[in-house]
Design a protein around this motif. Sequence first.
Motif, short mmCIF file in Angstrom:
data_model
loop_
_atom_site.label_atom_id
_atom_site.label_comp_id
_atom_site.label_asym_id
_atom_site.label_seq_id
_atom_site.Cartn_x
_atom_site.Cartn_y
_atom_site.Cartn_z
N VAL A 218 0.75 -1.38 -0.03
CA VAL A 218 -0.12 0.14 0.21
C VAL A 218 0.98 1.26 0.02
CG1 VAL A 218 -1.53 1.23 1.21
CG2 VAL A 218 -1.92 -1.09 1.19
N ALA A 219 0.68 2.35 -0.86
CA ALA A 219 1.22 3.47 -0.76
C ALA A 219 0.11 4.39 -0.38
CB ALA A 219 1.69 3.96 -2.33
N THR A 220 0.56 5.04 0.98
CA THR A 220 -0.51 5.87 1.43
C THR A 220 0.25 7.49 1.34
OG1 THR A 220 -1.30 6.72 3.57
CG2 THR A 220 0.33 5.18 3.85
N ILE A 221 -0.42 8.26 0.92
CA ILE A 221 0.07 9.63 0.49
C ILE A 221 -0.67 10.67 1.53
CG2 ILE A 221 1.12 11.09 -1.39
CD1 ILE A 221 0.61 8.87 -3.20
N HIS A 222 0.32 11.79 1.77
CA HIS A 222 -0.65 12.90 2.44
C HIS A 222 -0.81 14.06 1.23
CE1 HIS A 222 1.22 12.83 6.96
NE2 HIS A 222 0.04 12.38 6.79
N MET A 223 -1.83 14.27 1.09
CA MET A 223 -1.68 15.34 -0.13
C MET A 223 -3.17 15.95 0.21
SD MET A 223 -1.29 12.87 -3.35
CE MET A 223 -1.24 14.31 -4.58
N LEU A 247 -2.76 5.83 -10.55
CA LEU A 247 -3.42 5.33 -9.62
C LEU A 247 -4.20 4.09 -9.68
CD1 LEU A 247 -5.39 8.86 -9.28
CD2 LEU A 247 -2.97 8.14 -8.09
N GLY A 248 -4.63 3.41 -8.36
CA GLY A 248 -5.18 2.44 -8.26
C GLY A 248 -5.51 1.87 -6.82
N PRO A 249 -6.07 0.77 -6.83
CA PRO A 249 -6.54 0.40 -5.47
C PRO A 249 -5.53 0.09 -4.19
CG PRO A 249 -7.59 -1.10 -7.19
CD PRO A 249 -6.33 -0.19 -7.72
N ASP A 250 -4.36 0.15 -4.79
CA ASP A 250 -3.15 0.08 -3.81
C ASP A 250 -2.74 1.35 -3.34
OD1 ASP A 250 -2.21 0.79 -6.27
OD2 ASP A 250 -0.33 -0.48 -6.32
N VAL A 251 -3.34 2.54 -3.67
CA VAL A 251 -3.23 3.81 -3.42
C VAL A 251 -4.11 4.54 -2.24
CG1 VAL A 251 -2.91 6.42 -4.06
CG2 VAL A 251 -1.74 4.38 -5.43
N ASN A 252 -3.59 5.07 -1.23
CA ASN A 252 -4.54 5.64 -0.12
C ASN A 252 -4.13 6.90 0.03
OD1 ASN A 252 -4.41 6.53 2.87
ND2 ASN A 252 -6.36 5.35 2.58
N VAL A 253 -5.19 7.85 -0.04
CA VAL A 253 -4.66 9.40 0.03
C VAL A 253 -5.15 9.73 1.60
CG1 VAL A 253 -5.06 11.84 -0.78
CG2 VAL A 253 -4.74 9.68 -2.36
N ALA A 254 -4.37 10.34 2.23
CA ALA A 254 -4.76 10.99 3.67
C ALA A 254 -5.02 12.39 3.19
CB ALA A 254 -3.66 10.83 4.62
N GLU A 262 -13.71 16.76 -9.49
CA GLU A 262 -13.28 15.97 -10.99
C GLU A 262 -11.95 15.06 -10.48
OE1 GLU A 262 -15.70 19.20 -11.86
OE2 GLU A 262 -13.76 19.28 -10.78
N ASP A 263 -11.33 15.66 -9.61
CA ASP A 263 -10.09 14.89 -9.37
C ASP A 263 -10.29 13.54 -8.39
OD1 ASP A 263 -7.41 14.96 -10.13
OD2 ASP A 263 -6.60 15.59 -8.03
N ILE A 264 -11.28 13.77 -7.40
CA ILE A 264 -11.68 12.72 -6.52
C ILE A 264 -12.51 11.72 -7.47
CG2 ILE A 264 -13.63 12.31 -4.73
CD1 ILE A 264 -11.06 13.61 -3.67
N GLN A 265 -13.23 12.10 -8.28
CA GLN A 265 -13.89 11.19 -9.28
C GLN A 265 -12.94 10.41 -10.02
OE1 GLN A 265 -17.68 10.93 -9.70
NE2 GLN A 265 -16.66 9.03 -10.18
N HIS A 266 -11.92 10.92 -10.59
CA HIS A 266 -10.88 10.21 -11.31
C HIS A 266 -10.24 9.23 -10.31
CE1 HIS A 266 -7.40 9.37 -13.73
NE2 HIS A 266 -6.61 9.73 -12.75
N ALA A 267 -9.96 9.61 -9.09
CA ALA A 267 -9.24 8.79 -8.32
C ALA A 267 -10.30 7.41 -7.77
CB ALA A 267 -9.01 9.47 -6.83
N VAL A 268 -11.18 7.89 -7.63
CA VAL A 268 -12.53 6.60 -7.05
C VAL A 268 -12.64 5.83 -8.27
CG1 VAL A 268 -14.91 6.25 -6.46
CG2 VAL A 268 -13.70 8.31 -5.10
N ASP A 269 -12.53 6.32 -9.41
CA ASP A 269 -12.70 5.48 -10.50
C ASP A 269 -11.80 4.54 -10.78
OD1 ASP A 269 -15.27 6.58 -11.06
OD2 ASP A 269 -14.39 7.98 -12.77
N GLY A 271 -10.03 3.12 -7.97
CA GLY A 271 -9.91 2.35 -6.92
C GLY A 271 -9.23 2.77 -5.69
N VAL A 272 -8.95 4.13 -5.98
CA VAL A 272 -8.13 4.97 -4.63
C VAL A 272 -8.97 4.86 -3.61
CG1 VAL A 272 -7.11 7.17 -4.02
CG2 VAL A 272 -6.64 6.14 -6.18
N SER A 273 -8.13 4.87 -2.29
CA SER A 273 -8.99 4.83 -0.87
C SER A 273 -8.83 6.15 -0.37
CB SER A 273 -8.88 3.89 -0.06
OG SER A 273 -7.50 3.91 0.47
N PHE A 274 -9.60 6.79 0.43
CA PHE A 274 -9.30 8.17 1.18
C PHE A 274 -9.63 7.84 2.70
CE2 PHE A 274 -10.05 9.57 -3.15
CZ PHE A 274 -9.28 10.39 -3.48
#
Length: 452
Positions: A218-223, A247-254, A262-269, A271-274
Amino acid sequence: MSRTIIRNGTIVSLDPEIGQLEGADVLIEDGEIVDIGRGLSASNADVIDATDRIVLPGFVDSHIHLWQTQVRGIAGDWSLMGDYFDDMLGNIAGLYESEDMYLGNLFGALEKLHTGTTTALDWSHAINTPEHAERAVDGLKEAGLRTVYAYGPPGNDAATWWFDSTESHPEEHVRQLREEKIEDDDLLSLGLALRGPDFTTEEVARSDLELARDLGVVATIHMGAALWPSSIYGEDYQGFGAISDMLGPDVNVAHANHFSQEDIQHAVDQGVSFSATPEVEMQMAHGIPVTGKVLEAGGRPTWGVDVCSDISGDMTSQMRVGLQVQRMLDNQKTLENDEEVTSVSLTCRDTLEMATIEGAKALGMEDEIGTLTPGKRADIVTIRTDDFTTAPAHSPIQTVVFQSDPSHIDTVLVDGEPVKRDGELLNPAVSEEFDRFVESGRRLIDEAGLDL
């Protein structure tokens, strides 16, 4: 074979096929849930009486900095940009010795267990030497918390690591740490705590994420938190930048408070978690929690505590705060349209699932934890309903979310092993290491020269 049976509880499985059961049992063998139902037989089993108890999955904290535990009570009046960056990341973090990391992680993990959290992602960014990471992991092992240890940058050179940094993640020691300390431990897994394009050059942001992919972690990123730097943050902030195609399901954004819809939609599409950390975000001026934007995009956020030098590690607080803030925002939109609010948006079950199954998904563990389901690991919490502050528990889920606090956490199991029973942690380190833990915090504050 070790066998444990939890008897006669109110089972809140969060598994839609099992549902909620009154007066039911959970049978555990070798750390695995093997059956859920009424009147189960279990010879030679350790019996945990769950009469007047709610039995549910352990909470999952998807974003916390456990190393800060021994400097609790210093950040309650801090903002992110006015104090936290200067005093924590620019001062205290650099004073941490490896033994401070051990003690912070040990007692931070014990607090998690005491308050009903059985899994956490530890975003560790005071790794001043390789030994700092090794001792941090030792603290997690000693506590017995299921953890993703997210290896972050050092804490003793903020200018190098946090401001348009050209330094890549320390790959050699990351690989060594996993091989020597993490790989053979069933409760521990590796993650990478990345700074992302907010704090590094585009080249470093991409190479760091490529490293996580190569390691399969898992890659978890402060953004997207607060308004720094002002030249890129604001209404038009497009936070992913150089990594938007990775981006992918292995990316988590804090946090992600300033991401566009639009950026959130792209990420959710993708598989990114928040991870939303609502209590800290509201205080430290990160911005409005990302909850509503993620929901609008068709995703579901997870909850985290974040800065335990500021607030309690109790996840029920985050469930409540996160739920009510989003309800307030949704209600206000209705009121501003001169309409009456006739129903709430998010439910109590929604916020509980964000603290359990959604957290498990974000950490890549949904097949192991997050619901009470046969075949999953037995990470289980029981909550007292015979206390005058929780009784009568007409709705078990509402009781968990709105009436319970750490004093009601009766029994906690991780991988089928009791770590707390009858309201008491079983780990002798609580008393054996307490004096060293307190002294570590005092020394750090003294050396930092903070005027509290």
